[in-house]
Scaffold this motif. Structure first.
Motif, PDB file in Angstrom:
ATOM      1  N   GLY A 249       0.922  -0.982  -0.346  1.00 46.23           N
ATOM      2  CA  GLY A 249      -0.302   0.379  -0.168  1.00 46.23           C
ATOM      3  C   GLY A 249       0.863   1.848  -0.170  1.00 46.23           C
ATOM      4  N   LEU A 250       2.072   1.058  -0.245  1.00 43.03           N
ATOM      5  CA  LEU A 250       3.338   2.441   0.236  1.00 43.03           C
ATOM      6  C   LEU A 250       3.298   2.890  -1.254  1.00 43.03           C
ATOM      7  CD1 LEU A 250       5.627   1.577   2.958  1.00 43.03           C
ATOM      8  CD2 LEU A 250       3.744   2.321   2.785  1.00 43.03           C
ATOM      9  N   ASP A 251       3.637   4.395  -1.946  1.00 41.16           N
ATOM     10  CA  ASP A 251       3.637   5.113  -2.515  1.00 41.16           C
ATOM     11  C   ASP A 251       4.892   4.563  -2.926  1.00 41.16           C
ATOM     12  OD1 ASP A 251       5.559   7.134  -2.007  1.00 41.16           O
ATOM     13  OD2 ASP A 251       3.547   6.928  -0.993  1.00 41.16           O
ATOM     14  N   PRO A 252       5.505   4.658  -4.327  1.00 44.35           N
ATOM     15  CA  PRO A 252       6.899   3.858  -4.839  1.00 44.35           C
ATOM     16  C   PRO A 252       8.234   4.511  -4.277  1.00 44.35           C
ATOM     17  CG  PRO A 252       6.109   4.492  -6.753  1.00 44.35           C
ATOM     18  CD  PRO A 252       4.652   4.710  -5.705  1.00 44.35           C
ATOM     19  N   ALA A 253       7.719   6.232  -3.772  1.00 47.39           N
ATOM     20  CA  ALA A 253       8.698   7.049  -3.216  1.00 47.39           C
ATOM     21  C   ALA A 253       9.467   5.940  -1.421  1.00 47.39           C
ATOM     22  CB  ALA A 253       8.258   8.339  -2.600  1.00 47.39           C
ATOM     23  N   SER A 254       7.868   6.143  -0.918  1.00 45.34           N
ATOM     24  CA  SER A 254       8.131   5.465   1.174  1.00 45.34           C
ATOM     25  C   SER A 254       8.903   3.974   0.404  1.00 45.34           C
ATOM     26  CB  SER A 254       6.191   4.848   1.253  1.00 45.34           C
ATOM     27  OG  SER A 254       6.478   6.309   1.645  1.00 45.34           O
ATOM     28  N   ARG A 255       8.209   3.554  -0.373  1.00 45.82           N
ATOM     29  CA  ARG A 255       8.872   1.549  -0.688  1.00 45.82           C
ATOM     30  C   ARG A 255      10.291   1.849  -1.089  1.00 45.82           C
ATOM     31  NH1 ARG A 255       5.789  -0.476  -5.190  1.00 45.82           N
ATOM     32  NH2 ARG A 255       4.160  -0.041  -3.565  1.00 45.82           N
ATOM     33  N   ASN A 256      10.455   2.544  -1.601  1.00 44.51           N
ATOM     34  CA  ASN A 256      12.363   2.675  -1.848  1.00 44.51           C
ATOM     35  C   ASN A 256      12.764   3.305  -0.411  1.00 44.51           C
ATOM     36  OD1 ASN A 256      12.618   2.396  -4.228  1.00 44.51           O
ATOM     37  ND2 ASN A 256      12.008   4.906  -5.487  1.00 44.51           N
ATOM     38  N   ASP A 257      12.051   4.163   0.335  1.00 40.70           N
ATOM     39  CA  ASP A 257      12.654   4.398   1.562  1.00 40.70           C
ATOM     40  C   ASP A 257      13.346   2.871   2.288  1.00 40.70           C
ATOM     41  OD1 ASP A 257      13.402   7.196   1.127  1.00 40.70           O
ATOM     42  OD2 ASP A 257      11.383   8.160   2.040  1.00 40.70           O
ATOM     43  N   ILE A 258      12.197   2.494   2.532  1.00 41.90           N
ATOM     44  CA  ILE A 258      12.357   1.291   3.020  1.00 41.90           C
ATOM     45  C   ILE A 258      13.197   0.184   2.603  1.00 41.90           C
ATOM     46  CG2 ILE A 258      10.478  -0.971   3.392  1.00 41.90           C
ATOM     47  CD1 ILE A 258       9.909   1.693   5.265  1.00 41.90           C
ATOM     48  N   TRP A 259      13.242   0.195   1.178  1.00 40.04           N
ATOM     49  CA  TRP A 259      13.900  -1.126   0.871  1.00 40.04           C
ATOM     50  C   TRP A 259      15.569  -0.350   1.149  1.00 40.04           C
ATOM     51  CZ3 TRP A 259      12.678  -0.790  -5.157  1.00 40.04           C
ATOM     52  CH2 TRP A 259      11.689  -2.178  -5.651  1.00 40.04           C
ATOM     53  N   ASP A 260      15.999   0.686   1.164  1.00 41.18           N
ATOM     54  CA  ASP A 260      17.680   1.180   1.347  1.00 41.18           C
ATOM     55  C   ASP A 260      17.065   1.028   3.255  1.00 41.18           C
ATOM     56  OD1 ASP A 260      17.800   2.527  -0.515  1.00 41.18           O
ATOM     57  OD2 ASP A 260      17.136   4.839  -0.322  1.00 41.18           O
ATOM     58  N   ALA A 261      16.222   0.703   3.734  1.00 41.14           N
ATOM     59  CA  ALA A 261      16.552   0.180   5.627  1.00 41.14           C
ATOM     60  C   ALA A 261      17.414  -0.993   5.499  1.00 41.14           C
ATOM     61  CB  ALA A 261      14.681   0.770   5.885  1.00 41.14           C
ATOM     62  N   VAL A 262      16.493  -2.070   4.739  1.00 39.44           N
ATOM     63  CA  VAL A 262      16.584  -3.097   4.389  1.00 39.44           C
ATOM     64  C   VAL A 262      17.809  -3.383   4.004  1.00 39.44           C
ATOM     65  CG1 VAL A 262      16.084  -5.540   3.549  1.00 39.44           C
ATOM     66  CG2 VAL A 262      14.175  -3.670   4.443  1.00 39.44           C
ATOM     67  N   ARG A 263      18.581  -2.401   3.055  1.00 37.98           N
ATOM     68  CA  ARG A 263      19.700  -2.639   2.258  1.00 37.98           C
ATOM     69  C   ARG A 263      20.692  -2.568   3.563  1.00 37.98           C
ATOM     70  NH1 ARG A 263      17.653  -0.257  -2.121  1.00 37.98           N
ATOM     71  NH2 ARG A 263      17.283  -1.704  -3.918  1.00 37.98           N
ATOM     72  N   GLU A 264      20.780  -1.627   4.669  1.00 37.74           N
ATOM     73  CA  GLU A 264      21.512  -1.485   5.749  1.00 37.74           C
ATOM     74  C   GLU A 264      21.831  -2.151   6.369  1.00 37.74           C
ATOM     75  OE1 GLU A 264      24.474   1.062   8.020  1.00 37.74           O
ATOM     76  OE2 GLU A 264      23.463   1.681   5.300  1.00 37.74           O
ATOM     77  N   LEU A 265      20.835  -2.419   6.928  1.00 35.07           N
ATOM     78  CA  LEU A 265      20.472  -3.717   8.215  1.00 35.07           C
ATOM     79  C   LEU A 265      21.333  -4.728   7.773  1.00 35.07           C
ATOM     80  CD1 LEU A 265      16.149  -3.134   9.028  1.00 35.07           C
ATOM     81  CD2 LEU A 265      18.269  -2.848  10.331  1.00 35.07           C
ATOM     82  N   LYS A 266      20.686  -5.207   6.055  1.00 34.40           N
ATOM     83  CA  LYS A 266      21.593  -6.155   5.415  1.00 34.40           C
ATOM     84  C   LYS A 266      24.031  -5.481   6.018  1.00 34.40           C
ATOM     85  CE  LYS A 266      23.125  -9.042   1.620  1.00 34.40           C
ATOM     86  NZ  LYS A 266      23.246  -8.998   0.334  1.00 34.40           N
ATOM     87  N   ARG A 267      23.874  -4.898   5.379  1.00 33.48           N
ATOM     88  CA  ARG A 267      25.265  -3.772   5.739  1.00 33.48           C
ATOM     89  C   ARG A 267      25.645  -4.568   6.852  1.00 33.48           C
ATOM     90  NH1 ARG A 267      24.034  -0.785   1.308  1.00 33.48           N
ATOM     91  NH2 ARG A 267      23.010   1.058   2.858  1.00 33.48           N
ATOM     92  N   GLN A 268      24.399  -4.071   7.775  1.00 37.39           N
ATOM     93  CA  GLN A 268      25.193  -3.866   9.800  1.00 37.39           C
ATOM     94  C   GLN A 268      25.533  -5.752  10.090  1.00 37.39           C
ATOM     95  OE1 GLN A 268      22.946  -1.386  11.233  1.00 37.39           O
ATOM     96  NE2 GLN A 268      23.419   0.185  10.220  1.00 37.39           N
ATOM     97  N   GLY A 269      25.134  -5.902   8.851  1.00 35.09           N
ATOM     98  CA  GLY A 269      25.100  -8.388   9.897  1.00 35.09           C
ATOM     99  C   GLY A 269      23.231  -8.572   9.572  1.00 35.09           C
ATOM    100  N   THR A 270      22.146  -7.881   9.635  1.00 35.99           N
ATOM    101  CA  THR A 270      21.431  -8.373  10.383  1.00 35.99           C
ATOM    102  C   THR A 270      20.457  -9.446   9.311  1.00 35.99           C
ATOM    103  OG1 THR A 270      20.671  -6.697  11.055  1.00 35.99           O
ATOM    104  CG2 THR A 270      19.101  -8.077  10.767  1.00 35.99           C
ATOM    105  N   THR A 271      20.652 -10.299   9.563  1.00 39.00           N
ATOM    106  CA  THR A 271      19.759 -11.888   8.984  1.00 39.00           C
ATOM    107  C   THR A 271      17.901 -10.781   8.770  1.00 39.00           C
ATOM    108  OG1 THR A 271      20.767 -13.311   9.531  1.00 39.00           O
ATOM    109  CG2 THR A 271      18.252 -13.761   8.347  1.00 39.00           C
ATOM    110  N   VAL A 272      17.597 -10.819   7.200  1.00 43.66           N
ATOM    111  CA  VAL A 272      16.474 -10.570   6.943  1.00 43.66           C
ATOM    112  C   VAL A 272      15.530 -11.311   6.193  1.00 43.66           C
ATOM    113  CG1 VAL A 272      14.762  -8.297   6.592  1.00 43.66           C
ATOM    114  CG2 VAL A 272      16.555  -8.390   6.744  1.00 43.66           C
ATOM    115  N   LEU A 273      14.209 -11.665   6.462  1.00 40.98           N
ATOM    116  CA  LEU A 273      12.978 -13.448   6.397  1.00 40.98           C
ATOM    117  C   LEU A 273      11.486 -12.215   5.779  1.00 40.98           C
ATOM    118  CD1 LEU A 273      12.233 -16.724   7.034  1.00 40.98           C
ATOM    119  CD2 LEU A 273      10.941 -14.863   6.422  1.00 40.98           C
TER     120      LEU A 273
END
Length: 333
Positions: free
Chosen positions: A165-189
Motif C-alpha cells: 500500500g505504500l507509494d514508490p518513494a516510501s517503498r524505496n525508503d524501506i528498501w534502503d533501510a533493509v539494505r542498510e540492515l544487511k550491511r550491518q549484519g542483520t538477517t532479514v526474512l
C-alpha cells in the motif's frame, strides 16, 4: 542444526481444524542475508512467519531461530528477533519519539534516548519526531514501525509485507533501510507480494506453495530455470493468432497476449532458441512485425510459471531432477 543459519526449520507444520496452513516447511537462511519468501495468497507465508516468531506453536517439525529452539527456548527467540507485520504496531496518540521510547523501555534498552535518536535519524523521522503518529503519512508510519522493531538491535528481522500500500518513494525508503540492515549484519526474512521488491533485496528467494517451500534459489537462478521469454509485437492485430502459433511451436510454452500493445509472448521450455530463428519463423508465417525480442523472464513471470506448475508433492515440472530438495544450490552441488 548449525549456527551458520539464522533461521533453520525442518518439517514445520500448522493446522487449523481441517485446514493445513503449513505442511512440512523447510527453510535454511544463512546469517547476514536477506531471504525473500514469495507465494500466492493462502500459500502459508504469514502463518510461517507467525510460527517462526513464536506467535503460533507448531503442530509438528522443528526450528531454530538465532540459534535457539523455537519451542523449548521461545523466550530467547523473542529476545533475538524483531517483527514488522502487515499492520502498524505504533500508538497514534503518541509522538514518534514517545512510541520509540515506549518500546525501548519495554525492552529495557540501555541508554534509550540515544537509541531512539539514532533510529529517528536513520529512518528520516527527526523533523516529525515530536508530532503525533496519527498525523504521519503511510510511509512514515511504516518507517516508524520498522524503527520500533529495531530498538534492541535484533539478530533476525521478520518483515511481513512491509511495503504493501505504500507509494514508490516510501517503498524505496524501506528498501534502503533493509539494505542498510544487511550491511550491518542483520538477517532479514521478507515476505512480499511485490516481485520487484524480492528481486531488488533478496539474496535468495523461497517460493512457498500449499504451505511448503517448493523451490529456493537466487533471483538469477530462478529466472534461468524457466528459460527465455520470447515476444513478438505485430503491425496487424489480425496476425496475433499466427504469431501465437509460431511461439507455441518454437517455445513449447503457453502464449500470453497483450492486446493493447499488439504483442504475444511465451516462456521457452526448450533450450537453444535464438532471436534470428524467432524472426525467421515469424516472417515465414507471414507475420508483419514491429518488434521481436528474446530476453530473461521477469521474476513475475517466473513466479506465475513455477507456482502454476507446482503439483501436490511440492515439486514442479521444472525441478523433477532436483531430488526433492527444492534447492537449486543443492542441485548444482
Amino acid at each position: 542444526m548449525t549456527s551458520t543459519y539464522a533461521v533453520l526449520s525442518e518439517g514445520l507444520e500448522k493446522r487449523f481444524g481441517q485446514t493445513r496452513a503449513v505442511t512440512g516447511l523447510d527453510l535454511a537462511v544463512p546469517e547476514g542475508t536477506v531471504r525473500g519468501v514469495l507465494g500466492p495468497n493462502g500459500a502459508g507465508k504469514t502463518t510461517a512467519v507467525r510460527l517462526l516468531t513464536t506467535l503460533l506453536r507448531p503442530d509438528a517439525g522443528s526450528a531454530r531461530v538465532a540459534g535457539h529452539d523455537l519451542v523449548r527456548e521461545a523466550a530467547a527467540v523473542r529476545r533475538a528477533i524483531g517483527v514488522t507485520g502487515q499492520s502498524t504496531s505504533v500508538d497514534g496518540d503518541l509522538t514518534g519519539r514517545q512510541n520509540l521510547r515506549l518500546f525501548a523501555r519495554l525492552h529495557r534498552v540501555p541508554g534509550p534516548d540515544r537509541r531512539v535518536g539514532e533510529l529517528l535519524e536513520r529512518m528520516g523521522l527527526l523533523e516529525a519526531a515530536d508530532r503525533a503518529a496519527s498525523t504521519y503519512s503511510g510511509g512514515m508510519l511504516r518507517r516508524l514501525d520498522l524503527a520500533a522493531s529495531l530498538v534492541r538491535r535484533p539478530a533476525v528481522l521478520f518483515l511481513d509485507e512491509p511495503t504493501t500500500g505504500l507509494d514508490p518513494a516510501s517503498r524505496n525508503d524501506i528498501w534502503d533501510a533493509v539494505r542498510e540492515l544487511k550491511r550491518q549484519g542483520t538477517t532479514v526474512l521478507l515476505t512480499t507480494q511485490y516481485l520487484e521488491e524480492a528481486d531488488q533485496l533478496a539474496d535468495d528467494i523461497t517460493l512457498v506453495d500449499r504451505g511448503r517451500a517448493a523451490l529456493t534459489g537466487t533471483p538469477a537462478e530462478l529466472k534461468a530455470l524457466v528459460g527465455a521469454f520470447a515476444e513478438a509485437v505485430v503491425a496487424d492485430p489480425d496476425a496475433l493468432p499466427r504469431a501465437a502459433a509460431v511461439l507455441d511451436q518454437l517455445t513449447g510454452g503457453k502464449p500470453s497476449f497483450d492486446h493493447e500493445r499488439g504483442a504475444v509472448g511465451a516462456i521457452s521450455r526448450r533450450p537453444g532458441l535464438t532471436l534470428p530463428a524467432l524472426v525467421r519463423e515469424l516472417d515465414a508465417a507471414g507475420v508483419p512485425l514491429l518488434d521481436a525480442s528474446l530476453r530473461a523472464p521477469t521474476l513475475d513471470e517466473v513466479f506465475l510459471r513455477l507456482t502454476r506448475n507446482t503439483d501436490d508433492t511440492g515439486n514442479t515440472d521444472d525441478t523433477a531432477g532436483i531430488g526433492g530438495t527444492g534447492d537449486l544450490k543443492e542441485a548444482a552441488a
